[in-house]
Write an enzyme that holds these catalytic residues in place. Structure first.
Site, short mmCIF file in Angstrom:
data_model
loop_
_atom_site.label_atom_id
_atom_site.label_comp_id
_atom_site.label_asym_id
_atom_site.label_seq_id
_atom_site.Cartn_x
_atom_site.Cartn_y
_atom_site.Cartn_z
CB CYS A 1 10.00 9.25 8.16
SG CYS A 1 10.60 8.58 9.77
NE ARG B 1 5.07 9.62 4.63
CZ ARG B 1 5.55 9.21 5.76
NH1 ARG B 1 6.44 9.51 6.62
NH2 ARG B 1 4.95 8.09 6.17
N PRO B 2 1.55 13.50 0.53
CG PRO B 2 0.50 13.15 -1.59
CD PRO B 2 1.95 12.64 -0.85
CB ILE B 3 -3.10 14.03 3.80
CG1 ILE B 3 -3.11 15.44 3.96
CG2 ILE B 3 -1.85 13.60 4.82
CD1 ILE B 3 -3.83 16.04 5.44
CG ASP B 4 -4.22 13.09 -2.25
OD1 ASP B 4 -3.01 12.57 -1.74
OD2 ASP B 4 -4.72 12.38 -3.40
CE LYS C 1 6.38 4.95 14.09
NZ LYS C 1 5.65 4.51 12.58
CG ASN C 2 3.27 2.15 11.56
OD1 ASN C 2 3.88 3.02 12.03
ND2 ASN C 2 3.89 1.43 10.32
CG ASP D 1 8.26 1.54 7.20
OD1 ASP D 1 8.15 2.35 6.42
OD2 ASP D 1 7.08 1.32 8.08
NE ARG E 1 8.85 9.18 14.74
CZ ARG E 1 8.53 8.93 13.28
NH1 ARG E 1 9.48 9.28 12.33
NH2 ARG E 1 7.56 8.18 12.89
C1 UD1 Z 1 2.18 4.36 6.91
C2 UD1 Z 1 3.31 4.16 7.74
C3 UD1 Z 1 4.66 4.02 7.20
C4 UD1 Z 1 4.75 3.20 6.14
C5 UD1 Z 1 3.47 3.23 5.27
C6 UD1 Z 1 3.62 2.36 4.15
C7 UD1 Z 1 2.23 4.79 10.00
C8 UD1 Z 1 2.11 5.99 10.96
N1 UD1 Z 1 2.92 5.01 9.08
O1 UD1 Z 1 2.60 5.68 6.63
O2 UD1 Z 1 5.59 3.58 8.50
O3 UD1 Z 1 6.03 3.58 5.44
O4 UD1 Z 1 2.31 3.37 5.84
O5 UD1 Z 1 3.59 1.13 4.57
O6 UD1 Z 1 1.30 3.86 9.93
N2 UD1 Z 1 -0.21 9.01 -0.47
C9 UD1 Z 1 -1.03 9.78 -1.27
N3 UD1 Z 1 -2.10 10.48 -0.84
C10 UD1 Z 1 -2.45 9.98 0.68
C11 UD1 Z 1 -1.94 9.17 1.20
C12 UD1 Z 1 -1.00 8.51 0.93
O7 UD1 Z 1 -0.54 10.13 -2.31
O8 UD1 Z 1 -3.45 10.55 0.70
C13 UD1 Z 1 0.80 8.17 -0.92
C14 UD1 Z 1 2.10 8.47 -0.09
O9 UD1 Z 1 2.77 9.61 -0.49
C15 UD1 Z 1 2.84 7.06 -0.39
C16 UD1 Z 1 1.81 5.91 -0.47
O10 UD1 Z 1 0.74 6.87 -0.89
O11 UD1 Z 1 3.48 7.35 -1.74
C17 UD1 Z 1 1.64 5.30 0.68
O12 UD1 Z 1 1.39 5.92 1.70
P1 UD1 Z 1 0.61 5.53 2.94
O13 UD1 Z 1 0.21 4.23 2.98
O14 UD1 Z 1 -0.60 6.51 3.23
O15 UD1 Z 1 1.66 5.82 4.23
P2 UD1 Z 1 1.46 6.41 5.65
O16 UD1 Z 1 0.07 5.86 6.06
O17 UD1 Z 1 1.68 7.73 5.63
#
Ligand code: UD1
Length: 430
Positions: A113, A118-121, A18-19, A303, A395
């Site tokens: 989920c 879950r920031p995207i900074d 999936k990912n 996960d 999903r």
């Molecule tokens: C992806 C997976 C999800 C999995 C996760 C961790 C997808 C679609 N989803 O989610 O199934 O649980 O990896 O293996 O592939 N963070 C920040 N800033 C950012 C991005 C992330 O602070 O800009 C934090 C997140 O809140 C979290 C950590 O970093 O605490 C890891 O998140 P991340 O690896 O980015 O997870 P996703 O890509 O959202």
């Protein structure tokens, strides 16, 4: 509706990851030609992304059940279907892919989920470094390259992020010059995205290590690519086999990707035997307690935390589960408690008093992996468990009920998710 007390036996085939799929479908937007993607999982997240591409003007058709052909030649920059975008986490990959192709993007804030904030900074930091301005207004993300083109840059991620690593790889692929991502995530699906892009003409090195180098290229050409098998789907069946005391051969896997899961299962007394592209899991008559901490790859995957927690409810002794990735990923524990589980949660740590006989109860699938955990607990419990909101499970797990029933589970869908009812399959098989 799960009638518990069943033991899983037999063989199960794992679907594509999936990912990886949710990044590779948006990546197809950048390809100048036709992409054929094999091993595409039949799950609602991939279906939604394919629908988004179709609404943007892509031609999409299935060549067989798991092979999809995507032709984005005629896609033009226009408003994407926002109602679909906001439902999935992976819609953020459209930012990188659209920036790469058009120099600008407009998407919604990602859904997915809810494990707390879950920031995207880190995604934004990466896009900024590549020369794009990002503006977030009223739930929309506007991304614009400052001079119509992205430029390679050196980017250090403050947090190991799967999404940010993959999004920056996407955006950097067609940028001018070299991008270096430091403190990159190393998950197998990151390697898969890089392999997909490289097979279409990109120049990406180091994926799977903490430093990824992307030399921008002018264009990507069409081609064929087969997705890797899903690490988490495989891990879920491994845990389900172990928790029910069964014996299951899990086929179409890459055992190396499962080592972090196999190692912890072995500590519980479960036997895990690796073959070329399969693992055999034999449950122990009495499972032992373990301590487990989730970490970025190659650590134990976050996960897999909910399914493992369900298993530890039926293992003997007190286990400690520490969540090392998300702030708030234990909300589903309340649902396990309804089935008789004894779990104390303090912040990122859950203490599981194992050895309890679970009993069936009405519970919720709070999210995708929590939903799988409820189903595992339901199979271990005495009596009937009703799991609501199975749309979350759909999903990310292809034919979850069908695959489990073929192994001897007794599960029925008693009320079809509203989203599936009347939903037309977006593309027909030719
Ligand atoms: C992806 C997976 C999800 C999995 C996760 C961790 C997808 C679609 N989803 O989610 O199934 O649980 O990896 O293996 O592939 N963070 C920040 N800033 C950012 C991005 C992330 O602070 O800009 C934090 C997140 O809140 C979290 C950590 O970093 O605490 C890891 O998140 P991340 O690896 O980015 O997870 P996703 O890509 O959202």
């Amino acid at each position: 509706m799960i009638n518990g007390g069943t033991t899983l036996h037999g063989e199960v085939e794992i679907s594509g990851a999936k990912n990886a799929a949710v990044a590779i479908i948006p990546a197809a937007l950048m390809v100048d030609g036709v992409c054929v993607i094999e091993n595409m999982p039949q799950i609602s997240d991939t279906e939604m992304l394919l629908t988004i591409l179709k609404e943007l003007g892509a031609k999409i058709r299935y060549l067989n059940r798991s092979t999809v052909e995507i032709d984005c030649t005629d896609v033009w920059m226009q408003d994407a279907p926002y109602d679909l975008m906001r439902k999935i986490r992976a819609s953020y990959y459209l930012i990188g892919a659209m920036l790469g192709r058009f120099g600008h993007a407009k998407t919604t804030m990602p859904g997915g989920c809810n494990f707390g904030v879950r920031p995207i900074d880190q995604h934004i930091k990466g896009m900024n470094a590549l020369g794009a301005d990002i503006d977030i207004k009223s739930g929309f993300i506007y991304a614009d390259s400052r001079d119509g083109k992205l430029h390679g840059a050196r980017i250090y991620l403050d947090k190991v992020s799967v999404g940010a690593t993959m999004n920056i790889i996407l955006a950097a692929t067609l940028a001018q010059g070299r991008t270096i991502i430091e403190n990159a995530a190393r998950e197998p699906h990151i390697v898969d995205l890089a392999n997909f892009l490289n097979s279409m003409g990109a120049d990406i090195r180091g994926a799977g290590t903490d430093t990824v180098k992307v030399n921008g290229v002018d264009r990507l050409h069409g081609g064929s690519y087969a997705l890797i098998p899903d690490q988490i789907e495989a891990g879920t069946y491994m845990v389900a086999a172990a928790a029910t005391g069964g014996e299951v051969l899990i086929k179409n896997v890459i055992p190396r990707h499962l080592e972090c899961i196999s190692a912890k299962l072995r500590e519980t007394g479960t036997i895990v035997q690796e073959y070329g592209d399969a693992v055999l899991v034999k449950g122990a008559s009495a499972l032992r307690k373990i301590n487990v901490k989730t970490l970025p790859y190659p650590g134990f995957p976050t996960d897999m935390q909910p399914p493992m927690c369900a298993l530890l409810c039926v293992a003997n002794g007190t286990s400690v589960v520490t969540e090392g990735v998300y702030d708030n990923r234990f909300k589903y524990v309340n649902e396990l408690r309804k089935m008789g589980a004894e779990i104390q949660v303090d912040g990122r740590v859950a203490v599981v008093e194992g050895g309890k006989r679970l009993s069936g109860a009405p519970v919720m699938a709070c999210d995708l992996r929590a939903g799988a955990a409820m189903v595992i607990a339901g199979m271990c419990a005495a009596g009937t468990t009703v799991v609501e909101d199975v749309r979350f499970i759909e999903r990310g797990y292809e034919n979850f009920v069908g695959k489990l029933n073929s192994l001897g589970a007794d599960i029925r869908i008693v009320d079809e998710p509203e989203e599936r009812r009347g939903r037309e399959k977006i593309v027909s098989i030719v």
